[in-house]
Design a protein around this motif. Structure first.
Motif, short mmCIF file in Angstrom:
data_model
loop_
_atom_site.label_atom_id
_atom_site.label_comp_id
_atom_site.label_asym_id
_atom_site.label_seq_id
_atom_site.Cartn_x
_atom_site.Cartn_y
_atom_site.Cartn_z
N LEU A 23 11.55 -17.27 -24.96
CA LEU A 23 11.20 -18.13 -26.15
C LEU A 23 12.40 -18.87 -26.56
O LEU A 23 13.47 -18.36 -26.88
CB LEU A 23 10.46 -17.64 -27.21
CG LEU A 23 10.05 -18.38 -28.53
CD1 LEU A 23 9.21 -19.19 -28.20
CD2 LEU A 23 9.64 -17.10 -29.53
N LEU A 186 8.52 -17.58 -18.11
CA LEU A 186 7.47 -17.19 -19.05
C LEU A 186 7.19 -15.91 -19.33
O LEU A 186 7.46 -15.03 -18.45
CB LEU A 186 6.30 -18.12 -18.42
CG LEU A 186 4.61 -18.07 -19.20
CD1 LEU A 186 4.98 -19.05 -20.17
CD2 LEU A 186 3.89 -18.18 -18.14
N SER A 187 6.69 -15.32 -20.52
CA SER A 187 6.65 -13.96 -20.66
C SER A 187 5.09 -13.68 -20.03
O SER A 187 4.18 -14.50 -20.08
CB SER A 187 6.61 -13.42 -22.10
OG SER A 187 5.62 -14.26 -22.71
N GLU A 190 2.41 -14.28 -22.70
CA GLU A 190 2.36 -15.89 -23.14
C GLU A 190 1.12 -16.29 -22.00
O GLU A 190 0.48 -17.28 -22.26
CB GLU A 190 3.40 -16.70 -23.35
CG GLU A 190 3.38 -18.01 -23.31
CD GLU A 190 2.55 -18.60 -24.79
OE1 GLU A 190 2.05 -19.69 -24.67
OE2 GLU A 190 2.65 -17.66 -25.55
N ASP A 246 8.16 -19.86 -23.02
CA ASP A 246 6.86 -19.61 -24.08
C ASP A 246 6.67 -20.86 -24.97
O ASP A 246 5.34 -20.94 -25.35
CB ASP A 246 7.40 -18.35 -24.78
CG ASP A 246 7.10 -17.19 -23.88
OD1 ASP A 246 6.76 -17.20 -22.61
OD2 ASP A 246 7.28 -16.11 -24.16
#
Length: 292
Positions: A23, A186-187, A190, A246
């Protein structure tokens, strides 16, 4: 206009994706990030005009990331101010029957941007060491001599494939293609939220596939394969950048800013000068037009 710290994202030594942030908002509102992107992409559009006139380089932008990482929207937003003739986007899907009759790099080679143009690969030749590594059975469809079963697809096979990809990128770089590779990091949480939005919003339903959930179960395996691919193929002439994804607007600002900063380093990319004869007669040409 923001100049992001490229060193934060550029892969200069082996990375651990688990230690990289997913993020980045720069402590700014989405509205302000959108305004920042508008300024950067306008400059990128101007640079593309100069690149086209110069005609000696092409630019290849490779985008990779897990499902829902935001590749499509990033392409739409960053290249909005480009002349349509100056950028070509290729979204690589499952290989066709014709593509399987060639080596795995063939379809990517013929899609490379011409000199003076930007090319964007939305999913790239790296799918051949990512999805095929998670699902090695897919390799059998390539009908490679000596590969008689999945058991033949060993570590040596993948090492050779990384070598081939590095050689491919070195070759095109030496012939005038500027390469920038972005992994949208990306997580898992998310991704879960974005998949839920696809189910909740009727206009987004078409994007959802049950296969997304099957692949999500292989998250950790994909992360290992991405990490290995990035570490083995980030080179000075073809670097990887790990971009927190994110927040989509933050990711777009990062990618656009990196591109603008890196491309501006090429001081030889400039509009060609008129030859002396035309330059000497500019006033005459102007008078001819004004007297019509």
């Amino acid at each position: 206009m923001r100049n992001v710290d490229i060193k934060k994202y550029k892969v200069l030594e082996n990375v651990q994706l688990s230690s990289k942030p997913t993020l980045e908002t720069f402590n700014e509102s989405d509205k302000k990030l959108k305004k920042e992107l508008e300024k950067i992409r306008e400059e990128l559009g101007d640079f593309q005009d100069t690149l086209y006139a110069h005609g000696k380089y092409s630019v290849l932008i490779c985008l990779q990331g897990m499902d829902t990482a935001g590749k499509d929207s990033l392409i739409r937003e960053i290249f909005k101010d480009f002349n349509a003739r100056g950028v070509v986007v290729h979204s690589f899907k499952v290989p066709t029957e014709l593509e399987r009759k060639h080596d795995y790099l063939w379809r990517h080679y013929i899609a490379l941007p011409a000199k003076g143009k930007f090319g964007v690969f939305n999913r790239t030749h790296y799918e051949n060491v990512l999805v095929t590594r998670v699902h090695p059975e897919y390799i059998m469809g390539e009908h490679i001599p000596g590969i008689l079963s999945v058991d033949d697809i060993d570590d040596a096979f993948w090492a050779k494939r990384f070598e081939q990809i590095n050689n491919f990128e070195k070759h095109i770089a030496e012939n005038g293609t500027l390469i920038y590779k972005f992994y949208l990091h990306l997580s898992k949480e998310e991704q879960r939220q974005r998949l839920l939005r696809r189910l909740d919003l009727k206009e987004k339903n078409w994007k959802f596939s049950p296969g997304d959930l099957k692949e999500r179960k292989l998250w950790d395996t994909y992360q290992e394969c991405y990490e290995d691919a990035i570490n083995k193929t980030s080179k000075k002439h073809a670097p990887w950048y790990v971009v927190p994804a994110d927040n989509k607007k933050g990711a777009r600002v990062i990618v656009a800013s990196i591109l603008l900063q890196e491309l501006k380093k090429y001081k030889d990319i400039k509009e060609p000068e008129l030859d002396d004869e035309i330059k000497a007669n500019l006033e005459m040409y102007k008078n001819q037009l004004e007297s019509e």
